[in-house]
Design a protein around this motif. Structure first.
Motif, PDB file in Angstrom:
ATOM      1  N   PRO A  74      14.667 -12.598  39.172  1.00 40.83           N
ATOM      2  CA  PRO A  74      13.293 -12.185  38.773  1.00 40.83           C
ATOM      3  C   PRO A  74      13.079 -10.872  39.060  1.00 40.83           C
ATOM      4  N   ALA A  75      12.143 -10.436  38.255  1.00 42.55           N
ATOM      5  CA  ALA A  75      11.600  -8.781  38.545  1.00 42.55           C
ATOM      6  C   ALA A  75      10.886  -8.932  40.301  1.00 42.55           C
ATOM      7  N   TYR A  76      10.799  -7.957  40.698  1.00 43.39           N
ATOM      8  CA  TYR A  76      10.420  -7.590  41.872  1.00 43.39           C
ATOM      9  C   TYR A  76       8.985  -8.112  42.288  1.00 43.39           C
ATOM     10  N   GLN A  77       9.133  -9.199  43.380  1.00 43.64           N
ATOM     11  CA  GLN A  77       8.057 -10.033  43.873  1.00 43.64           C
ATOM     12  C   GLN A  77       7.466 -10.957  42.761  1.00 43.64           C
ATOM     13  N   GLN A  78       8.458 -11.328  41.783  1.00 40.11           N
ATOM     14  CA  GLN A  78       8.089 -12.180  40.534  1.00 40.11           C
ATOM     15  C   GLN A  78       8.598 -13.494  41.056  1.00 40.11           C
ATOM     16  N   PRO A  79       8.276 -14.656  40.618  1.00 38.14           N
ATOM     17  CA  PRO A  79       8.926 -16.045  40.903  1.00 38.14           C
ATOM     18  C   PRO A  79      10.109 -16.343  39.738  1.00 38.14           C
ATOM     19  N   ILE A  80      10.830 -17.341  40.065  1.00 34.28           N
ATOM     20  CA  ILE A  80      11.772 -17.723  39.195  1.00 34.28           C
ATOM     21  C   ILE A  80      11.608 -19.139  38.650  1.00 34.28           C
ATOM     22  N   ASP A  81      11.761 -19.455  37.641  1.00 29.90           N
ATOM     23  CA  ASP A  81      11.594 -20.887  37.154  1.00 29.90           C
ATOM     24  C   ASP A  81      12.253 -21.748  37.595  1.00 29.90           C
ATOM     25  N   GLN A  82      11.915 -23.137  37.880  1.00 30.21           N
ATOM     26  CA  GLN A  82      12.605 -24.218  38.524  1.00 30.21           C
ATOM     27  C   GLN A  82      13.922 -24.637  37.744  1.00 30.21           C
ATOM     28  N   LYS A  83      13.866 -24.525  36.488  1.00 26.85           N
ATOM     29  CA  LYS A  83      15.105 -24.818  35.870  1.00 26.85           C
ATOM     30  C   LYS A  83      16.420 -24.171  36.103  1.00 26.85           C
ATOM     31  N   THR A  84      16.153 -22.623  35.937  1.00 28.50           N
ATOM     32  CA  THR A  84      17.091 -21.679  36.340  1.00 28.50           C
ATOM     33  C   THR A  84      17.595 -21.678  37.969  1.00 28.50           C
ATOM     34  N   VAL A 186      20.062 -10.367  27.629  1.00 24.08           N
ATOM     35  CA  VAL A 186      20.769 -10.345  28.810  1.00 24.08           C
ATOM     36  C   VAL A 186      20.880  -8.785  29.007  1.00 24.08           C
ATOM     37  N   VAL A 187      21.312  -8.139  27.777  1.00 25.66           N
ATOM     38  CA  VAL A 187      21.662  -6.746  27.969  1.00 25.66           C
ATOM     39  C   VAL A 187      20.226  -5.769  28.001  1.00 25.66           C
ATOM     40  N   SER A 188      19.550  -6.030  27.365  1.00 27.15           N
ATOM     41  CA  SER A 188      18.088  -5.861  27.444  1.00 27.15           C
ATOM     42  C   SER A 188      17.587  -5.611  28.990  1.00 27.15           C
ATOM     43  N   LYS A 189      17.643  -6.920  29.782  1.00 23.47           N
ATOM     44  CA  LYS A 189      17.099  -6.777  31.072  1.00 23.47           C
ATOM     45  C   LYS A 189      17.984  -6.126  31.985  1.00 23.47           C
ATOM     46  N   LEU A 190      19.479  -6.133  31.955  1.00 25.79           N
ATOM     47  CA  LEU A 190      20.339  -5.493  32.909  1.00 25.79           C
ATOM     48  C   LEU A 190      20.088  -3.988  32.824  1.00 25.79           C
ATOM     49  N   CYS A 191      19.795  -3.627  31.538  1.00 27.40           N
ATOM     50  CA  CYS A 191      19.945  -1.974  31.183  1.00 27.40           C
ATOM     51  C   CYS A 191      18.479  -1.404  31.096  1.00 27.40           C
ATOM     52  N   ASN A 192      17.348  -2.380  31.395  1.00 21.90           N
ATOM     53  CA  ASN A 192      16.139  -1.683  31.222  1.00 21.90           C
ATOM     54  C   ASN A 192      15.815  -0.973  29.952  1.00 21.90           C
ATOM     55  N   LEU A 193      15.822  -1.810  28.735  1.00 26.35           N
ATOM     56  CA  LEU A 193      15.988  -1.414  27.626  1.00 26.35           C
ATOM     57  C   LEU A 193      14.398  -1.657  27.025  1.00 26.35           C
ATOM     58  N   SER A 194      13.961  -0.785  26.310  1.00 25.27           N
ATOM     59  CA  SER A 194      12.638  -0.935  25.786  1.00 25.27           C
ATOM     60  C   SER A 194      12.558  -1.783  24.411  1.00 25.27           C
ATOM     61  N   GLY A 195      13.798  -1.792  23.740  1.00 18.93           N
ATOM     62  CA  GLY A 195      13.888  -2.398  22.509  1.00 18.93           C
ATOM     63  C   GLY A 195      15.621  -2.060  22.032  1.00 18.93           C
ATOM     64  N   ILE A 196      15.910  -3.211  21.068  1.00 14.97           N
ATOM     65  CA  ILE A 196      17.179  -3.137  20.617  1.00 14.97           C
ATOM     66  C   ILE A 196      17.030  -3.201  18.919  1.00 14.97           C
ATOM     67  N   ASP A 197      17.517  -2.391  18.211  1.00 11.18           N
ATOM     68  CA  ASP A 197      17.237  -2.210  16.914  1.00 11.18           C
ATOM     69  C   ASP A 197      18.718  -2.253  16.283  1.00 11.18           C
ATOM     70  N   TYR A 198      18.912  -2.914  15.150  1.00 16.56           N
ATOM     71  CA  TYR A 198      20.120  -2.738  14.312  1.00 16.56           C
ATOM     72  C   TYR A 198      19.605  -1.652  13.113  1.00 16.56           C
ATOM     73  N   VAL A 199      20.681  -0.858  12.938  1.00 14.59           N
ATOM     74  CA  VAL A 199      20.151   0.319  11.932  1.00 14.59           C
ATOM     75  C   VAL A 199      21.220   0.598  11.003  1.00 14.59           C
ATOM     76  N   LYS A 200      21.137   1.119   9.891  1.00 11.98           N
ATOM     77  CA  LYS A 200      22.237   1.233   8.840  1.00 11.98           C
ATOM     78  C   LYS A 200      22.705   2.670   8.909  1.00 11.98           C
ATOM     79  N   GLU A 201      21.929   3.698   9.352  1.00 17.44           N
ATOM     80  CA  GLU A 201      22.320   4.933   9.421  1.00 17.44           C
ATOM     81  C   GLU A 201      22.194   5.668  11.066  1.00 17.44           C
ATOM     82  N   LYS A 202      22.677   6.558  11.251  1.00 14.44           N
ATOM     83  CA  LYS A 202      22.946   7.020  12.705  1.00 14.44           C
ATOM     84  C   LYS A 202      21.363   7.681  12.699  1.00 14.44           C
ATOM     85  N   PRO A 203      20.783   7.521  13.858  1.00 18.29           N
ATOM     86  CA  PRO A 203      19.515   8.070  14.205  1.00 18.29           C
ATOM     87  C   PRO A 203      19.661   9.808  14.535  1.00 18.29           C
TER      88      PRO A 203
END
Length: 292
Positions: A74-84, A186-203
């Motif tokens: 979990p994030a710093y000083q945040q709880p974890i859920d019971q199931k996990t 999972v990728v978003s959490k481990l890499c600190n991503l603000s968003g993941i978008d699928y695109v057709k052209e290179k930005p």
């Protein structure tokens, strides 16, 4: 021991829902654990004790400590859920059973600290875990995700981008459609991503890299050094071309093609198609950069 201290340090919140990234992480480790149990069973039947030890070592050190615990943490000083948390304790219990023949004292101590035990209970006389069904597709999807995580972390390191700086990731699917989005949370959490978008052209104005045969982009505006990017892509292209040449040497060898098992030949042919797709992507990226 350090993994136990980490897991025990988390505050457990019973009413907290299980996050998507945690559910995916549990599914993956369940499959990885049961896949490994089958491998271990074979090692023991054939008296390959050193292979069994190394298999347990890699499962605990690489898969559980390096990946799984980082994925669910979990994030710093945040709880974890019971199931996990509950599933993590179950996994930990099974890992100690696997480790016990090789490290009896520390595994026995940890096993008793994981949860309350009856006075006559002991790990030494507890049954070994037996393999259960697992998902090959989950394992394949995570393999793609872990490659992507490593690539993004390498990009941060190469470009001196702090881990606290959230990145935006854009993905251009190749014609082969190899980009696997199953573990995006999972990728978003481990890499600190603000968003993941699928695109057709290179930005425009983006750092780029290739995983498999798919292109990935991290927009970074004027911070992109065109000359450095061209040099990096040329190094990757040279490596990919050398890799393809080595694969083709095997596939062009009549003796290899006639004597190698069908599965081995199929694996080499897949390497060939992946390398060719990667080379096409790298060439396209180089041409685009050189036109800037």
């Amino acid at each position: 021991w350090n993994a136990l201290r980490l897991v025990k340090s988390w505050k457990v919140e019973e009413i907290l829902g299980q996050p998507e990234y945690a559910g995916l992480s549990v599914r993956w480790f369940h499959s990885r654990l049961n896949q490994t149990l089958g491998i271990l069973e074979d090692h023991y039947k054939k008296y390959r004790i050193s292979d069994a030890l190394m298999t347990v070592y890699k499962l605990i050190w690489d898969d559980f400590c390096s990946w799984y615990l980082e994925m669910i943490k979990p994030a710093y000083q945040q709880p974890i859920d019971q199931k996990t948390h509950g599933r993590t304790i179950e996994f930990f219990d099974r890992l100690m059973r696997l480790l016990h023949p090789f490290m009896p004292f520390i595994s026995e101590e940890i096993w008793h600290l994981l949860k309350e035990r009856k006075g006559d209970e002991a790990l030494m006389v507890s049954p070994m875990p037996e393999p259960d069904e697992y998902s090959e597709s989950v394992l394949r999807s995570f393999a793609c995700a872990s490659d992507l995580v490593n690539a993004i972390r390498k990009l941060r390191k190469d470009k001196n981008i702090p881990a606290r700086h959230a990145l935006e990731l854009k993905i251009k699917r190749s014609q082969a459609g190899t980009a696997d989005d199953a573990f995006d949370p999972v990728v978003s959490k481990l890499c600190n991503l603000s968003g993941i978008d699928y695109v057709k052209e290179k930005p425009e104005g983006a750092l780029s890299f290739v995983v498999g045969s798919s292109e990935y982009f991290v927009p970074f505006g004027e911070a992109v050094n065109t000359e450095e990017e061209i040099a990096r892509l040329e190094r990757e292209l040279k490596y990919a071309q050398g890799f393809l040449a080595a694969v083709m040497k095997k596939l062009d060898n009549e003796k290899f093609m006639n004597n190698a098992p069908e599965g081995v030949v199929a694996a080499e042919q897949k390497k060939k198609s992946d390398a060719e797709a990667r080379i096409r992507v790298l060439n396209a990226q180089l041409q685009a950069l050189k036109r800037r």
